[in-house]
Design a protein around this motif. Sequence first.
Motif, PDB file in Angstrom:
ATOM      1  N   PRO A   4      22.216 -60.710 -19.046  1.00  0.00           N
ATOM      2  CA  PRO A   4      22.140 -59.244 -19.030  1.00  0.00           C
ATOM      3  C   PRO A   4      20.849 -58.714 -19.645  1.00  0.00           C
ATOM      4  N   LEU A   5      20.401 -59.325 -20.725  1.00  0.00           N
ATOM      5  CA  LEU A   5      19.182 -58.856 -21.374  1.00  0.00           C
ATOM      6  C   LEU A   5      17.946 -59.156 -20.536  1.00  0.00           C
ATOM      7  N   ALA A   6      17.926 -60.289 -19.872  1.00  0.00           N
ATOM      8  CA  ALA A   6      16.805 -60.598 -18.987  1.00  0.00           C
ATOM      9  C   ALA A   6      16.763 -59.598 -17.828  1.00  0.00           C
ATOM     10  N   LEU A   7      17.920 -59.273 -17.257  1.00  0.00           N
ATOM     11  CA  LEU A   7      17.952 -58.290 -16.172  1.00  0.00           C
ATOM     12  C   LEU A   7      17.501 -56.920 -16.674  1.00  0.00           C
ATOM     13  N   SER A  16      14.792 -51.709  -9.682  1.00  0.00           N
ATOM     14  CA  SER A  16      14.880 -52.736  -8.639  1.00  0.00           C
ATOM     15  C   SER A  16      16.249 -52.756  -7.997  1.00  0.00           C
ATOM     16  N   HIS A  17      16.298 -53.361  -6.824  1.00  0.00           N
ATOM     17  CA  HIS A  17      17.553 -53.680  -6.161  1.00  0.00           C
ATOM     18  C   HIS A  17      18.080 -54.984  -6.747  1.00  0.00           C
ATOM     19  N   GLY A  18      19.369 -55.199  -6.612  1.00  0.00           N
ATOM     20  CA  GLY A  18      19.966 -56.434  -7.114  1.00  0.00           C
ATOM     21  C   GLY A  18      19.317 -57.675  -6.529  1.00  0.00           C
ATOM     22  N   TYR A  19      18.996 -57.626  -5.243  1.00  0.00           N
ATOM     23  CA  TYR A  19      18.363 -58.776  -4.586  1.00  0.00           C
ATOM     24  C   TYR A  19      17.022 -59.104  -5.244  1.00  0.00           C
ATOM     25  N   ASP A  20      16.240 -58.055  -5.524  1.00  0.00           N
ATOM     26  CA  ASP A  20      14.930 -58.261  -6.150  1.00  0.00           C
ATOM     27  C   ASP A  20      15.071 -58.790  -7.577  1.00  0.00           C
ATOM     28  N   LEU A  21      16.080 -58.309  -8.293  1.00  0.00           N
ATOM     29  CA  LEU A  21      16.331 -58.804  -9.642  1.00  0.00           C
ATOM     30  C   LEU A  21      16.673 -60.282  -9.622  1.00  0.00           C
ATOM     31  N   LYS A  22      17.510 -60.689  -8.673  1.00  0.00           N
ATOM     32  CA  LYS A  22      17.876 -62.102  -8.557  1.00  0.00           C
ATOM     33  C   LYS A  22      16.639 -62.947  -8.279  1.00  0.00           C
ATOM     34  N   ARG A  23      15.814 -62.489  -7.348  1.00  0.00           N
ATOM     35  CA  ARG A  23      14.592 -63.219  -7.004  1.00  0.00           C
ATOM     36  C   ARG A  23      13.681 -63.361  -8.221  1.00  0.00           C
ATOM     37  N   ASP A  24      13.468 -62.266  -8.944  1.00  0.00           N
ATOM     38  CA  ASP A  24      12.589 -62.314 -10.115  1.00  0.00           C
ATOM     39  C   ASP A  24      13.193 -63.171 -11.222  1.00  0.00           C
ATOM     40  N   TYR A  28      11.284 -66.525 -12.709  1.00  0.00           N
ATOM     41  CA  TYR A  28      10.810 -66.649 -14.089  1.00  0.00           C
ATOM     42  C   TYR A  28      11.727 -67.467 -15.002  1.00  0.00           C
ATOM     43  N   PHE A  29      13.031 -67.377 -14.787  1.00  0.00           N
ATOM     44  CA  PHE A  29      13.965 -67.955 -15.747  1.00  0.00           C
ATOM     45  C   PHE A  29      14.937 -68.969 -15.168  1.00  0.00           C
ATOM     46  N   GLY A  30      15.063 -69.052 -13.869  1.00  0.00           N
ATOM     47  CA  GLY A  30      16.110 -69.854 -13.267  1.00  0.00           C
ATOM     48  C   GLY A  30      15.693 -71.235 -12.820  1.00  0.00           C
ATOM     49  N   ARG A  31      14.667 -71.794 -13.420  1.00  0.00           N
ATOM     50  CA  ARG A  31      14.197 -73.122 -13.016  1.00  0.00           C
ATOM     51  C   ARG A  31      15.344 -74.119 -13.033  1.00  0.00           C
ATOM     52  N   GLY A  32      15.684 -74.647 -11.885  1.00  0.00           N
ATOM     53  CA  GLY A  32      16.736 -75.648 -11.782  1.00  0.00           C
ATOM     54  C   GLY A  32      18.139 -75.083 -11.848  1.00  0.00           C
ATOM     55  N   LYS A  33      18.273 -73.793 -12.127  1.00  0.00           N
ATOM     56  CA  LYS A  33      19.602 -73.184 -12.208  1.00  0.00           C
ATOM     57  C   LYS A  33      19.499 -71.725 -11.769  1.00  0.00           C
ATOM     58  N   PRO A  34      19.419 -71.501 -10.452  1.00  0.00           N
ATOM     59  CA  PRO A  34      19.293 -70.127  -9.982  1.00  0.00           C
ATOM     60  C   PRO A  34      20.546 -69.314 -10.316  1.00  0.00           C
TER      61      PRO A  34
END
Length: 174
Positions: A4-7, A16-24, A28-34
Motif C-alpha cells: 500500500p505504501l509503495a502504491l 494513475s490507473h490501476g494498470y499503470d500502478l501495477k506496471r510501475d 521497480y519493486f516486483g523483481r521475481g514476484k510481480p
Amino acid sequence: MTVPLALLGLLERESSHGYDLKRDYDTYFGRGKPLPAGQVYSTLGRLARDGKVEVGETGPGSGPDRKRYVITELGVTQVESWLTEPVAGEPHLQTVLFTKVVLAVLLERDPRVYLDIQRAAHMERMRELTELRRTGSTIDSLLADHGVFHLEADLRWMDQTVARLAALAAEVRS
C-alpha cells in the motif's frame, strides 16, 4: 504494509490507473514476484476507503471504465512518515537457519551436514546475484547487492555456528 505504501508513493509521483500502478510496481519493486492485479485493485479500494486516495477522472478502457487514482493529503502524509521511519535491522532473532541447527543438535544429528548444504545453496545464489549485478540495470544491481550482503552475513553466521557447535550441543542437551 509495503505494497500500500509503495502504491501511495507511486501515486504521489503522478495520478494513475490501476494498470499503470501495477506496471510501475512490477518494474521497480516486483523483481521475481510481480504484484497480482487483484491485489492492486483491492489495495486501492482500501486506500480509498481510508481516505488516502480518491478516484479522479474515469475514462473508457477495453473493458469497464478506467479509474484514475489520486493521492490525498492524508496519503501524502503517510508516505512522508513512512519514508522517514527507520526499518528494524533484524526484526526476528529466530530464523529458519537457526531453527534447523538447533533441531539437528536436539535430534542428535550433525548440523554440519545441513550447514554444508545450505552454504552450497547460498554460494550458488551469490553467483547468480553477482551475474545480475554485472549485467543488470542499476535497480537490479542494487537489489542484487542487498541480497549478496544478506547471504554473506548468513555465511559468516554459519562459520561462527560451526565453531561453537560443541557449546551449543552442551547447552541445548542439558
